[in-house]
Design an enzyme around this catalytic site. Structure first.
Site, short mmCIF file in Angstrom:
data_model
loop_
_atom_site.label_atom_id
_atom_site.label_comp_id
_atom_site.label_asym_id
_atom_site.label_seq_id
_atom_site.Cartn_x
_atom_site.Cartn_y
_atom_site.Cartn_z
N SER A 247 0.95 45.79 -9.44
CA SER A 247 1.44 44.90 -8.39
C SER A 247 2.03 45.70 -7.25
O SER A 247 2.52 46.82 -7.44
CB SER A 247 2.51 43.97 -8.96
OG SER A 247 3.62 44.77 -9.36
N LYS A 248 1.96 45.11 -6.08
CA LYS A 248 2.43 45.73 -4.85
C LYS A 248 3.87 46.20 -4.94
O LYS A 248 4.24 47.20 -4.35
CB LYS A 248 2.36 44.69 -3.73
CG LYS A 248 1.26 44.95 -2.72
CD LYS A 248 1.51 44.17 -1.46
CE LYS A 248 0.83 42.82 -1.57
NZ LYS A 248 0.43 42.16 -0.38
#
Ligand code: GLU
Ligand code: ZN
Length: 486
Positions: A247-248
């Site tokens: 995830s970012k």
């Protein structure tokens, strides 16, 4: 002779090009390159609410930067187009009509309120929320607002084969009557995927593990249509170091970020291949060609790979060191305005000095900015080695300046030898002398090898910088002198 394959990648144009897309594309690319056949890029833009107009172009550009190219896609003509799902709505509607006609699908005009009530009641009974089948036997007029659902058999079970996990069987009673066409008459992912994979003759589907839960729905759809099912391989999900799905927030996920932050495509590809495949003997460095030659889809690893940025940086350093200087210079020019403005001959001469020290190309500017400025402003404190005085240092730097001035031309061998000889003469350790000279020449503590750097800067420039440093030491107004630090 093995048969050629037809594979596809179906990224959704919803934002930045994701490393997960590169990962999936790499494995599809490997299979098609090894076996021959076609690799299709299909744009999964069925979700119009998340659609991002720039995204498709960026995905194509970044995949091209990685060297992952397609045989067919929105920008490459082919027999299977159009390649954007938003341009294929007529195909989906026609397919759905055949299912309605055969009784495998039905129209449903349940309101949102009704569906919410049904789900709330199911939740209250601690049941899995799902459609209750209200419209399965009703007849809903085609001109009224409605969705179309698959009539999933109530009994029996559905089995499917995942090339990595074997046969998986699930009870049909647990499968929802999934929506195929939405109220706006756009297809859902499930319908569009199955219809297109069949229409495009896809033989092997290599995609992210998160889609494995959709397999029963897809298999039931293939059966409802009476179509053969392609072979499926679900790639292990890339994970953050804490093992959650990548995830970012915990890892940069945009391919653009990796390009702009000085990663080489070869290194990123090697790293992504390692996430799902092993070449044996703990071999960690391999080229794309070696990967393709070794690749077999059923040997994809299923263990959860951690996307470890530190490891990728290490691998990137390995590739930086392997890259010939002129090629590396061109890559620097592409990402660094400083490199782009530099004299190309000088840049290519600097590159071998720094290749050993860089893990990312972006480190270039910090390491090398001193080559490209007119004036260095070394700090007084930095110039004077711990056990030396201002006067002593100024005298040594003046002697170093004379060494440079008296050399006919600067070559690494002679410059190093004469500076060492100077050190001996004044009883300075080479470490002290080179540190003081390094600060005078570059203003910083960490640089490429200083002797070679001085030779590239040239005699006149070195003399000027040494003179400036001597001025800094000799200046009685120097603020640091006026207020000693301890
Ligand atoms: N748009 C989906 C994705 O990006 C496609 C999944 C599939 O390959 O079927 O993951
Ligand atoms: Zn209904």
């Amino acid at each position: 002779m093995v048969d050629p394959v037809v594979v596809r990648a179906a990224p959704s144009p919803t934002g930045d090009p994701h490393v997960g897309t590169a990962y999936v594309c790499l494995f599809n690319y490997a299979l098609r390159t090894k076996r021959g056949g076609r690799f299709i890029l299909r744009i999964d833009d069925t979700d119009r609410t998340r659609y991002n107009a720039d995204s498709e172009r960026k995905i194509i550009e970044e995949l091209a930067w990685l060297g992952l190219t397609f045989d067919e896609g929105p920008e490459t003509a082919g027999a299977d187009g159009p390649y954007r799902q938003s341009e294929r709505t007529a195909i989906y509607r026609e397919a759905v009509q055949t299912l309605i006609d055969s009784g495998a699908a039905y129209r449903c005009d349940c309101t949102k309120e009704r569906l919410d009530e049904v789900r709330a009641a199911q939740r209250a009974r601690k049941e899995q929320p799902r459609y209750d089948g209200h419209c399965r036997e009703r007849s809903v007029a085609p001109d009224a607002p409605h969705v179309v659902r698959l009539k999933v058999p109530r009994d029996g079970e559905t089995s499917f084969l995942d090339g990595l996990r074997g046969t998986i069987t699930i009870a049909n009673s647990t499968v929802d009557d999934q929506v195929l066409l939405k109220t706006d008459q756009h297809p859902t992912y499930h319908l569009a995927t199955v219809v297109d994979d069949h229409a495009m003759g896809v033989t092997h589907i290599l995609r992210a593990e998160e889609w494995i839960n959709s397999m029963p729905k897809h298999v039931l759809l293939y059966k409802a249509f009476g179509w053969d099912i392609p072979q499926h391989f679900h790639l292990p999900l890339l994970r953050n170091p804490d093992r959650s799905k990548i995830s970012k927030r915990k890892n940069p996920t945009s391919i653009t970020w990796y390009r702009e932050n000085g990663f080489l495509p070869e290194a990123l590809l090697n790293f992504l291949a390692l996430m799902g495949f092993s070449l044996g003997d703990d071999q960690e460095e391999f080229t794309l060609d070696e990967f393709v030659a070794a690749f077999e889809p059923d040997a994809i690893k299923t263990s959860a790979p951690v996307f470890d940025l530190t490891k990728l940086e290490w691998l990137n350093g390995v590739y930086i060191r392997k890259t010939p200087a002129p090629v590396l210079a061109a890559k620097l020019v592409a990402i660094s305005p400083m490199a782009a403005a530099a004299d190309r001959t000088l840049l290519e001469a600097i590159v071998p000095l720094i290749a050993e020290r860089m893990k990312r190309l972006t480190e270039f500017e910090d390491l090398c900015d001193f080559f490209f400025v007119d004036k260095i402003e070394p700090r007084y404190d930095d110039l004077i080695p711990k056990k030396r005085t201002e006067t002593n240092t100024a005298a040594v730097l003046r002697a170093a300046r004379d060494v440079v001035a008296n050399s006919e031309t600067l070559t690494p061998e002679t410059l190093e030898a004469s500076l060492r000889a100077l050190g001996e003469e004044v009883s300075w350790k080479p470490r002290e002398l080179f540190m003081s000279v390094r600060f005078a020449i570059s203003g910083k503590k960490v640089t490429p090898p200083i002797i070679e750097s001085m030779c590239l800067l040239g005699k006149a420039e070195c003399i000027e910088r040494l003179d400036d440093a001597i001025d800094v030491l000799g200046d009685p107004e120097n603020p640091i002198l006026a207020a000693p630090s301890s």
